[in-house]
Enzyme design. Structure first.
Site, PDB file in Angstrom:
ATOM      1  N   ASN A 110      -4.313  -2.550   7.803  1.00  0.00           N
ATOM      2  CA  ASN A 110      -3.694  -1.908   6.638  1.00  0.00           C
ATOM      3  C   ASN A 110      -2.729  -2.919   6.008  1.00  0.00           C
ATOM      4  OD1 ASN A 110      -2.216  -0.403   4.813  1.00  0.00           O
ATOM      5  ND2 ASN A 110      -1.934   1.348   6.169  1.00  0.00           N
ATOM      6  N   HIS A 149       2.524  12.503  -8.475  1.00  0.00           N
ATOM      7  CA  HIS A 149       3.763  12.380  -7.694  1.00  0.00           C
ATOM      8  C   HIS A 149       4.187  13.761  -7.212  1.00  0.00           C
ATOM      9  CE1 HIS A 149       7.513  10.871  -6.227  1.00  0.00           C
ATOM     10  NE2 HIS A 149       7.408   9.716  -6.845  1.00  0.00           N
ATOM     11  N   CYS A 186       2.317   2.405  -0.334  1.00  0.00           N
ATOM     12  CA  CYS A 186       1.005   1.737  -0.357  1.00  0.00           C
ATOM     13  C   CYS A 186       0.240   1.939  -1.648  1.00  0.00           C
ATOM     14  CB  CYS A 186       0.165   2.227   0.824  1.00  0.00           C
ATOM     15  SG  CYS A 186       0.894   1.869   2.444  1.00  0.00           S
ATOM     16  N   HIS A 228      -7.847   3.318  -0.173  1.00  0.00           N
ATOM     17  CA  HIS A 228      -6.824   2.636   0.614  1.00  0.00           C
ATOM     18  C   HIS A 228      -7.120   2.735   2.101  1.00  0.00           C
ATOM     19  CE1 HIS A 228      -3.124   1.355   2.350  1.00  0.00           C
ATOM     20  NE2 HIS A 228      -2.711   2.574   2.654  1.00  0.00           N
ATOM     21  N   HIS A 274     -18.913   2.508  -6.983  1.00  0.00           N
ATOM     22  CA  HIS A 274     -18.213   1.909  -5.852  1.00  0.00           C
ATOM     23  C   HIS A 274     -16.861   2.604  -5.652  1.00  0.00           C
ATOM     24  CE1 HIS A 274     -21.227  -1.230  -6.056  1.00  0.00           C
ATOM     25  NE2 HIS A 274     -20.918  -1.442  -7.316  1.00  0.00           N
TER      26      HIS A 274
END
Length: 549
Positions: A482, A337, A258, A449, A445
């Site tokens: 989602n 990562h 995502c 996700h 702002h």
């Protein structure tokens, strides 16, 4: 003995982390299963020292400008101020022409080298979010009925999906492909391509219409779709459909989860830096029908409850003459990562279940893993975006804790330990908590996700964001579900539809993905968005939002 108020706080905190589930054992008996949810790490009490190091290096790297420029200005002002007008005029005329020209040439050369070595600014001209047709709209109850009619799920599984949907934060107007109601057992490549062409071409048609850019003008094309990766690729499908030019630099990213949209933006930025006077198009999507899990493993059923149809298309430019019509400028991309850690690597894992059905297995430790990745990401992002005052306050508080923390008595340490244990927080022996910078000072702002209601609740609590800050994410989750990597663009479209974007506003796009990854993109509005596009996906319903969850 801990104070009564602390004990009450502990009980409330423990109850908040518990969830109950009724498990049927027969017609007349049942049992209740109690589970403990793993929250995100408490960022207010788990600050990595790396943050201080990065902030320190950031200040040191810019210290030469902060120190030398004021000194030079003062020296020059003192020299000029001590001379009369006649003396200053005589000094200027005493220099020979060759010296003046040489000095001017060095100045121009230095200025030219500086501007040529600077990275090209990357502008976002416009973006589009695909809005499916109303015949694909389903409520939560209709989704359960579609699952029942497909004949792939037993009643216990359907009841589990219903409980997940009720607590998901998803509303009754999301979109799913019709293929999920099919009674055959395997999602075909044909169905996957049909869904891909519907959402991708829908978003790109809107983008080219809004920007009046011809497909042949696009020099860089980046497409991301995590699981559906056919041959030829989705990028090749786009090139074929729009008859793009033969030397277009195309990339197809798969398996990125995502957070793939931010990764694609980063790749497009690098390609635009190496190829001047170019346009780049970034397409972010996921195929819901092709990834629909058909088994009964509950950890694999969760994606079925959350993922919905969606696609975004973004047009970037590195041409300085496009600045007047651009909406945003890309300031920073920070990627984290955690794939080196085995537990993070397997937190969202595609595999077959015991029956041979393919799906995404979601780890019960996903919240904890995601919190660790987020903490690392904001540790790196903070020095790039936070004001110097916030970094100095954080550093001074940390120094105070280390210098004066050891002077307390042992019994005070024990008392502090008991109080912190009762209140559910940790404190130093000095009783001084670390100063956590306020990210609301860095951004106007937030586009986080829209994974699930639980994730958004934990992020809001740990980052100390307001309901207004989280509004775009919550409303996107309710209205569109989602939509995977494209969700952060539906959130930005919400802000534009509400008329909240003003010139100079900074937007933080934050996304998570399998692997495990946490990625951030920082945009700055170069002009006020006074009127949303006529194709904005929120335009027909924006007056109903924000809506209660």
């Amino acid at each position: 003995m801990a104070p009564p108020s602390s004990s009450t706080s502990t009980t409330a905190e423990e109850q908040r982390l518990l969830s109950t589930e009724i498990v049927n054992r027969g017609t007349d008996t049942f049992s209740v299963r109690v589970r403990r949810r793993l929250p995100l790490p408490d960022f207010l009490n788990s600050v990595n020292l790396k943050y201080v190091k990065l902030g320190y290096h950031y200040l040191i790297n810019h210290a030469i400008y902060l120190v030398t420029i004021p000194i030079l200005v003062l020296v020059f002002s003192a020299q000029v101020g001590s001379l009369s007008r006649e003396e200053l005029w005589n000094k200027l005329w005493n220099y020979d022409l060759a010296t003046i020209l040489a000095s001017f040439g060095v100045f121009v050369f230095t200025l030219s080298v500086y501007f040529m070595s600077r990275p090209r600014p990357i502008y976002l001209l416009d973006f589009a979010c695909y809005k499916p047709t109303d015949d694909l709209k389903v409520s939560k109850e209709e989704l359960i009925e579609m699952s029942r009619e497909s004949g792939k799920f037993d009643e216990d599984t359907l009841q589990f999906k219903r409980r997940i949907l009720e607590s998901s934060g998803i509303g009754n107007e999301t979109y799913v492909p019709k293929s999920i109601a099919a009674n055959h057992n395997i999602a075909t490549m044909k169905e996957g391509r049909e869904e891909a062409s519907t959402v991708i071409f829908g978003a790109l048609d809107e983008l080219f219409e809004k920007t009046r850019i011809r497909p042949k003008d696009v020099g860089v094309l980046v497409v991301n779709c995590s699981i559906f990766n056919p041959t030829p690729s989705l990028s090749a499908m786009i090139i074929n459909h729009y008859k793009m030019r033969g030397n277009v630099l195309s990339y197809n990213l798969g398996g990125m989860g995502c957070s793939a949209s931010v990764i694609s933006i980063d790749l497009a930025r690098d390609m635009l830096q190496a190829n001047p006077n170019n346009f780049a198009v970034v397409v972010s999507t996921e195929m819901v029908g092709f990834n629909w899990y058909q088994g009964t493993d509950r950890s694999m059923l969760i994606p079925n409850c959350y993922f919905r149809m969606g696609c975004s298309a973004v047009l970037l430019s590195n041409r300085r003459r496009d600045f007047p019509r651009a909406k945003y400028r890309l300031d920073h991309v920070v990627r984290t990562h955690k794939g080196a850690d085995d537990r993070s690597f397997r937190s969202v894992y595609q595999e077959e279940d015991a029956q041979g059905f393919k799906g995404l297995k979601v780890s019960r430790n996903l919240m904890e893993i995601g919190g660790d990745a987020l903490k690392t990401n904001i540790t790196t992002l903070g020095p790039l975006v936070l004001p110097v005052s916030e970094q100095l306050l954080f550093f001074s508080t940390l120094v105070k804790r280390h210098l004066f923390g050891g002077g307390q008595k042992h019994d005070n340490q024990n008392t502090n330990s008991r109080i912190s244990a009762s209140s559910g927080t940790s404190s130093s022996s000095s009783g001084t908590k670390p100063y956590i910078p306020d990210f609301k000072l860095a951004f106007e702002h937030f586009c986080v996700h829209a994974a699930s209601k639980t994730v958004l609740d934990e992020l809001q609590r740990n980052l100390e964001l307001s309901d207004t800050n989280m509004e775009p994410s919550r409303m996107t989750l309710q209205r569109f579900g989602n939509t995977s990597s494209s969700s952060i663009w539906y959130e930005l479209a919400y802000l534009e539809a509400k008329g909240k974007i003003h010139s100079g506003d900074r937007i933080w796009q934050l996304a998570f993905g399998s692997g495990f990854k946490c990625n951030s993109a920082v945009w700055k509005a170069v002009r006020r968005i006074r009127k949303p596009s006529s194709r904005n996906p929120w335009l027909s319903c924006i007056d109903r939002y924000p809506a209660p969850l």
